[in-house]
Write a protein that holds these residues in place. Structure first.
Motif, mmCIF file in Angstrom:
data_model
loop_
_atom_site.group_PDB
_atom_site.id
_atom_site.type_symbol
_atom_site.label_atom_id
_atom_site.label_comp_id
_atom_site.label_asym_id
_atom_site.label_seq_id
_atom_site.Cartn_x
_atom_site.Cartn_y
_atom_site.Cartn_z
ATOM 1 N N VAL B 4 1.217 -1.736 -0.437
ATOM 2 C CA VAL B 4 -0.004 -0.074 -0.439
ATOM 3 C C VAL B 4 0.854 1.499 0.016
ATOM 4 C CG1 VAL B 4 -1.696 1.383 0.891
ATOM 5 C CG2 VAL B 4 -1.703 -1.356 1.260
ATOM 6 N N PHE B 33 -9.646 1.451 3.848
ATOM 7 C CA PHE B 33 -9.892 1.832 5.409
ATOM 8 C C PHE B 33 -9.000 3.003 5.525
ATOM 9 C CE2 PHE B 33 -12.146 -2.342 6.613
ATOM 10 C CZ PHE B 33 -11.488 -2.833 6.160
ATOM 11 N N TYR B 35 -8.065 5.320 8.283
ATOM 12 C CA TYR B 35 -7.257 5.230 10.324
ATOM 13 C C TYR B 35 -7.144 7.151 10.503
ATOM 14 C CZ TYR B 35 -8.835 0.942 10.028
ATOM 15 O OH TYR B 35 -9.247 -0.506 10.157
ATOM 16 N N TYR B 48 -14.348 3.555 5.739
ATOM 17 C CA TYR B 48 -14.087 2.114 4.463
ATOM 18 C C TYR B 48 -15.278 1.517 3.127
ATOM 19 C CZ TYR B 48 -15.617 -2.995 3.706
ATOM 20 O OH TYR B 48 -15.715 -4.304 3.227
ATOM 21 N N LEU B 91 -3.787 7.389 7.970
ATOM 22 C CA LEU B 91 -3.578 5.872 7.340
ATOM 23 C C LEU B 91 -4.105 4.734 6.715
ATOM 24 C CD1 LEU B 91 -1.761 3.916 11.122
ATOM 25 C CD2 LEU B 91 -0.513 4.703 8.675
ATOM 26 N N SER B 95 -7.582 -4.689 2.838
ATOM 27 C CA SER B 95 -7.293 -5.841 2.120
ATOM 28 C C SER B 95 -8.160 -6.892 0.972
ATOM 29 C CB SER B 95 -7.824 -6.339 3.421
ATOM 30 O OG SER B 95 -9.639 -6.175 3.524
ATOM 31 N N SER B 99 -14.120 -9.840 3.805
ATOM 32 C CA SER B 99 -14.064 -10.586 4.967
ATOM 33 C C SER B 99 -12.830 -9.900 6.169
ATOM 34 C CB SER B 99 -13.193 -12.198 4.619
ATOM 35 O OG SER B 99 -13.324 -13.229 5.764
ATOM 36 N N ARG B 100 -13.505 -10.274 7.960
ATOM 37 C CA ARG B 100 -13.087 -9.925 8.104
ATOM 38 C C ARG B 100 -11.893 -10.752 8.790
ATOM 39 N NH1 ARG B 100 -15.647 -11.538 12.876
ATOM 40 N NH2 ARG B 100 -16.946 -13.108 12.723
ATOM 41 N N SER B 101 -12.116 -12.016 8.530
ATOM 42 C CA SER B 101 -10.809 -12.497 8.534
ATOM 43 C C SER B 101 -9.188 -12.141 8.015
ATOM 44 C CB SER B 101 -10.941 -14.175 8.230
ATOM 45 O OG SER B 101 -10.835 -14.173 7.006
ATOM 46 N N ASP B 102 -9.518 -11.264 6.848
ATOM 47 C CA ASP B 102 -8.377 -10.888 5.777
ATOM 48 C C ASP B 102 -7.561 -10.227 7.034
ATOM 49 O OD1 ASP B 102 -9.533 -10.656 2.111
ATOM 50 O OD2 ASP B 102 -9.106 -12.281 4.136
ATOM 51 N N THR B 103 -6.014 -10.074 6.680
ATOM 52 C CA THR B 103 -5.152 -9.204 6.775
ATOM 53 C C THR B 103 -5.194 -8.066 6.041
ATOM 54 O OG1 THR B 103 -3.662 -10.740 7.913
ATOM 55 C CG2 THR B 103 -3.009 -8.509 7.332
ATOM 56 N N GLN B 104 -5.710 -6.874 6.794
ATOM 57 C CA GLN B 104 -5.231 -5.288 6.824
ATOM 58 C C GLN B 104 -3.956 -4.897 6.567
ATOM 59 O OE1 GLN B 104 -8.041 -2.833 8.591
ATOM 60 N NE2 GLN B 104 -9.539 -3.744 8.259
ATOM 61 N N PHE B 106 -1.285 -1.414 5.727
ATOM 62 C CA PHE B 106 -1.344 -0.887 6.054
ATOM 63 C C PHE B 106 0.238 -0.041 5.030
ATOM 64 C CE2 PHE B 106 -4.234 -0.147 10.141
ATOM 65 C CZ PHE B 106 -4.420 -0.970 9.807
ATOM 66 N N GLY B 107 -0.649 1.174 4.526
ATOM 67 C CA GLY B 107 0.691 1.805 4.149
ATOM 68 C C GLY B 107 1.246 2.566 4.959
#
Lengths: 113, 115
Positions: B4, B33, B35, B48, B91, B95, B99-104, B106-107
């Motif tokens: 990212v 996303f 943040y 999101y 930030l 992902s 799915s909420r199981s996916d890793t996010q 970050f940049g």
């Protein structure tokens, strides 16, 4: 509302020693994910380890392991054989049915040579 | 592959100016996303996207904040009439699926300083 609390703003550990970072969280849900993220001075947030709440077995990734106590809503991170490169801010985080992540305020970890 | 990316890395604005922060997610990632991370704090959710649809904007602090992702890839966070309390690191994360199981992933963030 879900909250994540990290009660240790800063911690120090001698190189090659073991350190444990604490985290507690509050939720009424039963199915969720917990994470520890590392943020070095470069600001890049890096996932260290994750734990699914339905799994009883504690997650482990090389030198990093967690102690997940679901009933106590506790999720601590243990770093073994600490290395200078482990120095960073560590954030405990929570994710439930929603996709957004809720972060704690962080613990700054210093590694003493 | 590339991670990212965010631009600019640093932005200084005078109070009252408008700013635009860019996020390039990992190619093919559906979810994006934003943040906001104030000094000494953990990141807080702003908004999101799933592809081009903004599904949650509950974290945007005021109507001066606006985000878009018109083609489902690059996203822009715009802040109008900046104020000193907007100073923070912004930030972006992406992902692969919704799915909420996916890793996010970050940049590196954009550090915004409002004078």
């Amino acid at each position: 509302a879900q909250t994540v609390t990290q009660s240790q703003p800063e911690m120090s550990v001698q190189e090659a020693e073991t350190v444990t970072l604490s985290c507690t969280y509050d939720t009424s849900e039963s199915d969720y994910y917990l994470f520890w993220y590392k943020q070095p001075p470069s600001r890049q947030m890096i996932l260290v380890i994750r734990q699914e709440a339905y799994k009883q077995q504690n997650a482990t990734e090389n030198r990093f392991s967690v102690n997940f106590q679901k009933a106590a809503k506790s999720f601590s991170l243990k770093i073994s054989d600490s290395q200078l490169g482990d120095a960073a801010m560590y954030f405990c985080a929570y994710r439930s049915a929603e996709v957004k992540i809720i972060f704690g305020k962080g613990t700054r970890l210093h590694i003493l040579p | 592959g590339a991670g990212v990316s965010q631009s600019p890395r640093y932005k200084v604005a005078k109070r009252g100016q408008d700013v635009a922060l860019r996020c390039d997610p990992i190619s093919g990632h559906v979810s994006l996303f934003w943040y906001q991370q104030a000094l000494g704090q953990g990141p807080e959710f702003l908004t999101y996207f799933q592809n081009e649809a903004q599904l949650d904007k509950s974290g945007l602090p005021s109507d001066r904040f606006f985000a878009e992702r018109p083609e489902g890839s690059v996203s822009t966070l715009k802040i109008q009439r900046t104020q000193q309390e907007d100073s923070a690191v912004y930030l972006c994360a992406s992902s692969l699926t919704n799915s909420r199981s996916d890793t996010q992933y970050f940049g590196p963030g954009t550090r915004l300083t409002v004078l």
